[in-house]
Scaffold this motif. Structure first.
Motif, PDB file in Angstrom:
ATOM      1  N   ILE A 187      28.339  51.404  39.092  1.00 21.18           N
ATOM      2  CA  ILE A 187      28.724  50.215  39.416  1.00 21.18           C
ATOM      3  C   ILE A 187      27.576  48.919  39.196  1.00 21.18           C
ATOM      4  O   ILE A 187      26.253  49.358  38.943  1.00 21.18           O
ATOM      5  N   ARG A 191      26.694  39.571  38.668  1.00 19.44           N
ATOM      6  CA  ARG A 191      26.422  39.130  37.222  1.00 19.44           C
ATOM      7  C   ARG A 191      25.090  38.332  37.013  1.00 19.44           C
ATOM      8  O   ARG A 191      24.186  38.417  37.946  1.00 19.44           O
ATOM      9  N   TYR A 200      29.994  40.771  49.252  1.00 16.54           N
ATOM     10  CA  TYR A 200      28.811  41.410  49.834  1.00 16.54           C
ATOM     11  C   TYR A 200      27.646  41.339  49.096  1.00 16.54           C
ATOM     12  O   TYR A 200      27.819  41.520  47.829  1.00 16.54           O
ATOM     13  N   LEU A 202      25.223  43.198  47.330  1.00 17.70           N
ATOM     14  CA  LEU A 202      25.115  44.611  47.010  1.00 17.70           C
ATOM     15  C   LEU A 202      23.719  44.594  46.399  1.00 17.70           C
ATOM     16  O   LEU A 202      22.934  45.587  46.450  1.00 17.70           O
ATOM     17  N   LEU A 455      28.709  55.467  51.731  1.00 20.84           N
ATOM     18  CA  LEU A 455      28.809  55.631  50.555  1.00 20.84           C
ATOM     19  C   LEU A 455      28.019  57.174  49.881  1.00 20.84           C
ATOM     20  O   LEU A 455      28.289  57.318  48.909  1.00 20.84           O
TER      21      LEU A 455
ATOM     22  N   LEU B 205      22.907  41.253  54.125  1.00 20.40           N
ATOM     23  CA  LEU B 205      24.165  41.578  54.050  1.00 20.40           C
ATOM     24  C   LEU B 205      25.163  40.850  54.737  1.00 20.40           C
ATOM     25  O   LEU B 205      26.361  40.737  54.498  1.00 20.40           O
ATOM     26  N   ALA B 209      28.748  37.319  54.227  1.00 20.29           N
ATOM     27  CA  ALA B 209      29.699  38.526  54.605  1.00 20.29           C
ATOM     28  C   ALA B 209      31.151  37.704  55.318  1.00 20.29           C
ATOM     29  O   ALA B 209      32.211  38.137  55.601  1.00 20.29           O
ATOM     30  N   THR B 422      29.666  33.905  37.813  1.00 20.30           N
ATOM     31  CA  THR B 422      30.255  34.200  38.821  1.00 20.30           C
ATOM     32  C   THR B 422      31.664  33.262  39.149  1.00 20.30           C
ATOM     33  O   THR B 422      31.428  32.295  38.838  1.00 20.30           O
ATOM     34  N   LEU B 437      37.561  38.703  42.285  1.00 19.99           N
ATOM     35  CA  LEU B 437      36.285  39.354  42.616  1.00 19.99           C
ATOM     36  C   LEU B 437      36.591  40.819  41.821  1.00 19.99           C
ATOM     37  O   LEU B 437      35.559  41.425  41.503  1.00 19.99           O
ATOM     38  N   GLN B 439      37.886  41.296  39.060  1.00 17.22           N
ATOM     39  CA  GLN B 439      37.508  40.909  37.565  1.00 17.22           C
ATOM     40  C   GLN B 439      35.926  40.692  37.495  1.00 17.22           C
ATOM     41  O   GLN B 439      35.291  41.053  36.462  1.00 17.22           O
ATOM     42  N   GLU B 440      35.436  40.188  38.580  1.00 19.88           N
ATOM     43  CA  GLU B 440      33.907  40.059  38.520  1.00 19.88           C
ATOM     44  C   GLU B 440      32.835  41.285  38.539  1.00 19.88           C
ATOM     45  O   GLU B 440      32.013  41.419  37.666  1.00 19.88           O
ATOM     46  N   LEU B 441      33.442  41.758  39.593  1.00 19.02           N
ATOM     47  CA  LEU B 441      32.587  43.264  39.807  1.00 19.02           C
ATOM     48  C   LEU B 441      33.139  44.482  39.977  1.00 19.02           C
ATOM     49  O   LEU B 441      32.293  45.511  40.221  1.00 19.02           O
ATOM     50  N   ALA B 444      32.200  47.866  42.179  1.00 19.73           N
ATOM     51  CA  ALA B 444      31.505  47.474  43.356  1.00 19.73           C
ATOM     52  C   ALA B 444      32.054  47.025  44.540  1.00 19.73           C
ATOM     53  O   ALA B 444      31.772  47.093  45.411  1.00 19.73           O
ATOM     54  N   LEU B 447      32.916  49.650  46.695  1.00 15.00           N
ATOM     55  CA  LEU B 447      31.700  49.998  47.803  1.00 15.00           C
ATOM     56  C   LEU B 447      31.808  48.783  48.826  1.00 15.00           C
ATOM     57  O   LEU B 447      31.433  49.346  49.887  1.00 15.00           O
ATOM     58  N   MET B 448      32.046  47.438  48.680  1.00 12.49           N
ATOM     59  CA  MET B 448      32.068  46.617  49.642  1.00 12.49           C
ATOM     60  C   MET B 448      33.086  47.065  50.605  1.00 12.49           C
ATOM     61  O   MET B 448      32.830  46.891  51.738  1.00 12.49           O
ATOM     62  N   GLN B 450      34.048  49.968  51.373  1.00 13.84           N
ATOM     63  CA  GLN B 450      33.906  51.074  52.318  1.00 13.84           C
ATOM     64  C   GLN B 450      32.967  50.823  53.238  1.00 13.84           C
ATOM     65  O   GLN B 450      33.020  51.205  54.348  1.00 13.84           O
ATOM     66  N   ILE B 451      31.894  49.986  52.972  1.00 13.50           N
ATOM     67  CA  ILE B 451      31.047  49.507  53.980  1.00 13.50           C
ATOM     68  C   ILE B 451      31.855  48.654  55.059  1.00 13.50           C
ATOM     69  O   ILE B 451      31.648  48.790  56.122  1.00 13.50           O
ATOM     70  N   LYS B 452      32.615  47.752  54.534  1.00 14.55           N
ATOM     71  CA  LYS B 452      33.717  47.048  55.551  1.00 14.55           C
ATOM     72  C   LYS B 452      34.289  48.032  56.368  1.00 14.55           C
ATOM     73  O   LYS B 452      34.274  47.588  57.719  1.00 14.55           O
ATOM     74  N   ILE B 466      37.883  37.917  51.630  1.00 13.73           N
ATOM     75  CA  ILE B 466      36.995  38.636  50.630  1.00 13.73           C
ATOM     76  C   ILE B 466      37.951  39.468  49.811  1.00 13.73           C
ATOM     77  O   ILE B 466      37.991  39.443  48.637  1.00 13.73           O
ATOM     78  N   PHE B 467      38.493  40.482  50.662  1.00 12.05           N
ATOM     79  CA  PHE B 467      39.326  41.395  50.015  1.00 12.05           C
ATOM     80  C   PHE B 467      40.806  41.047  49.890  1.00 12.05           C
ATOM     81  O   PHE B 467      41.426  40.675  51.041  1.00 12.05           O
TER      82      PHE B 467
END
Lengths: 473, 473
Positions: A187, A191, A200, A202, A455, B205, B209, B422, B437, B439-441, B444, B447-448, B450-452, B466-467
């Motif tokens: 991952i 950018r 977040y 990361l 993770l 973090l 957020a 960004t 988001l 498209q940008e990351l 990753a 992962l965000m 999963q943390i959420k 965010i999501f």
């Protein structure tokens, strides 16, 4: 006690055996199991006992890293990233065995964007190698933790060093990383824009994670223009308190000092002996300014006025590169200078960081503690950040000595915490400071463990680091 | 399309009804359900439709926050933190209903440590209130996003603004936060030391957020000494490219410019009309320097040389506070100036950020896009960071207009991403930018999520932000 905790890893012997044979098949000569190589990859510059990995893979690119992680993940075998082995809290040890991923052959500079003051490198490159590469661009990477550490390792331990007071720590100078996570996928955390509010952060989560969330495969760094003029000097003070006051005033006035290091009297004695200097034996500040002729002149003038106000002696100024290099070389050699105070003994460097207003108190109390307990331990600090190191010289063959060192480190951490500071300013938690993390952050440690578990549910990413017990949710 | 996505929240009606009655019992008059108040707490300065919470609690302390979260967590009801409502991407909307936590009565300054250049505040205090409070200490909090936002909101959206080029963003200026997490417990992410390597960087973090991981209850901020001298001026350039080149050189030479803002020709026209100025209608830089007499003089001299080299006109210099205030007021009023270009229309401010070497290209292409599509949209940028805003003036009653604005925002984000930038430099993702988001990351984002999911398994912390879909692992 710490050592008992650290020794407690459990091994997945079946998985490890299978991983060893798959890795040997995949990597041939680039996979090594000889004891000398394994021992070298468990080298720790602490009293923490070495814990050897079962094998070492010398990776050359991201595909290699993915292959190692994929094989190990399927078999639930630990992976431990290895840069140069200069970490100080046992970060490269393998308490549950597993595979060390050596990055010394994965150190290309992938891109330099001079106009944007950034570059992207593979994790194995060291900071000195990077700066040699950058020399012709007029740019440099400022973070200097002393050791010629790898960029991947520096990112993973959130390293900083002498000039963090001006340029920040790795947290401030990493724009993005790529990492292979526990699923074997790569991952990218961000950018190349200088700032972003996209989700977040990361990047900052991986910086300082000590390899426990994934294996870095590239790091995008901010760079700085090489200053036209670098000048600096040293200045002695009658007391620690006076020296610290000068530091506080310098920071408060916003003088953009590039380095401001505090050496206590014993440290000066050690440097005089080791580096052939003849500095007055008193608390001393080493200072450096970056800029052009005018701005450096201005900064040093302002600093001179502060020194005078704080009762400091004459500010010995030097814009001469050779003279300056000699002084800073002595500063960089404090570890060896300290060690040389007692030939045959070991030395461990431990660090804490406190709000700058408490620096004088914390250092003075620590000096008394050292004296009260008959320890031999010079102090040097990144004073502008409130961060200082104690280099304890001791007999690492003597369990009584080790116990005294551990008790001292306990008291030092407790002292920093009592002053609203941290148990580690720049070395990380690793194995050596796990017992302090809950004292420092309480329930927040549980959040960290939840993130780790989310993770890396099988706990294969550098297990046994940061947390004293596996993250069970 | 964006609007359809945003409308898709599902409500837990039973839970919400129970929460309303428990909160009414617990908070009395400090709990409000009237439509006017609820509408005020869903106010968004975008074309995103308002989505009202079911009730608003006016909290006064951490115990109140814990009580709200504990009640809502037990019933799986959303909580949405609310500062001043100045966020720009729908961050305070309640797409699934739930409880807005209003911090306007929770705004004490808990401590100021002048020697350490830090303070701790409750989240509801606004940046102007904080700076008024600090005035007598000689310190100030530098981050200035334009709006008089709350510190909690600024931390949560990772805000920055005009002088981030010198002082950094909220990521760089928050030392620690306390937050009530989804379990109703309060955690503290760090202590007050300026740097630390103790475990995961939870501070960073929580910064950015957007309230999706917890509700902030205090924020510890870095402060700066108020500069002895503030001076600045403006300077026109024949082309955008020339202005951007001047910015790049300024940054490369390490001139510590405090603000360097780029206004395009249409933006200058709008400012002239709205703020009664008579600036030449051409791409223009607004610049500010902080320091003392000597250092500011030096900086402006160096900058003047760069301007000359880049073909800029005479640098109109001003150390006069009134004159400077007038110029910067005009700069701060660009939103209103833009809106006034077409009375009766709405204006939305959207932002992207690219590596600085691509700024000229990105702005120039965006100008062409605006012209090609017959839009009315001035541009103003935090040029030193590669960050710029487009303020699109449009008829928010006309679906065709809205669709054109959305298509433009899509193209703008795609353009920034194609330049390694960004989709948002400082406004956050909220509801408005979720589609960009991934498209940008890419991976990753998983992962965000999963943390959420790990920290908020029932997705009650500001859900729908965010999501674009609930984090299902």
């Amino acid at each position: 006690m710490a050592l008992a905790d650290i020794r407690g890893g459990t091994r997945n012997d079946t998985g490890i055996a299978a991983a060893l044979s798959q890795l040997a098949a995949r990597f041939g000569q680039r996979f090594q199991m000889g004891e000398a190589i394994r021992a070298q990859h468990a080298h720790t510059t602490t009293y923490i006992p070495a814990q050897l990995p079962d094998g070492v893979v010398f990776v050359e690119n991201t595909e290699d890293v993915k292959a190692v992680v994929t094989i190990c993940a399927a078999l639930k075998v630990p992976v431990i990233p290895f840069g140069t082995g200069s970490s100080l809290e046992g970060q490269v040890n393998a308490p549950e065995g597993g595979i060390s991923i050596d990055f010394s052959n994965m150190k290309r500079v992938l891109s330099v964007n001079a106009e944007d003051l950034d570059c992207t490198v593979e994790p194995g490159i060291t900071r000195e190698e990077l700066n040699t590469y950058l020399r012709d661009t007029g740019l440099f990477f400022p973070i200097d933790p002393g050791a010629n550490a790898s960029i991947g390792g520096m990112a993973s331990t959130r390293a900083s060093g002498t000039n963090a007071v001006r340029y920040g720590t790795m947290k401030d100078n990493v724009l993005a990383v790529t990492a292979v996570t526990a699923t074997g996928e790569e991952i990218r955390t961000a950018r190349r824009a200088r700032k972003s509010s996209a989700g977040y952060d990361l990047t900052r989560l991986f910086v300082g994670a000590e390899g426990t969330l994934g294996v870095l495969t590239s790091v995008t760094l901010r760079l700085q223009g090489i200053p036209a003029v670098i000048a600096g000097g040293i200045c002695g003070f009658p007391t620690l308190k006076d020296a610290c006051n000068a530091v506080i005033m310098t920071i408060q006035l916003g003088i953009p000092v590039a380095r401001i290091e505090l050496l206590n009297t014993l440290q000066i004695k050690a440097c005089n002996a080791y580096s052939g200097l003849s500095l007055p034996e008193q608390p001393t500040l080493f200072v450096e300014f970056h800029g052009n002729e005018e701005s450096v002149g201005l900064q040093s003038e302002e600093f001179g006025a502060i020194v005078a106000e704080c009762g400091g002696g004459a500010f010995q100024w030097s814009a001469d590169a050779d003279e300056r290099a000699k002084l800073w070389k002595a500063r960089h050699n404090v570890y060896w200078a300290s060690k040389a105070l007692r030939p045959g003994y070991e030395a461990i460097a431990t660090d804490v960081c406190v709000p700058i207003s408490r620096l004088a108190d914390c250092v003075a109390e620590t000096e008394r503690d050292i004296e009260d307990h008959g320890l031999l331990a010079p102090i040097v600090g990144h004073a502008g950040d409130g961060n200082f190191h104690v280099c304890v010289v001791f007999d690492d063959k003597d369990p009584v000595h080790i116990e005294r060192v551990e008790a001292f480190v306990d008291r030092l951490a407790a002292r920093a915490l009592s002053m609203d500071g941290t148990c580690t300013g720049e070395h990380g938690i690793g194995q050596g400071k796990q017992r302090f993390l809950p004292q420092e952050l309480g329930g927040a440690v549980h959040l960290m463990q939840q993130i780790k578990h989310a993770l890396d549910p099988d706990n294969i990413m550098n297990p046994g680091k940061i947390f004293s017990s596996p993250p069970a949710i």
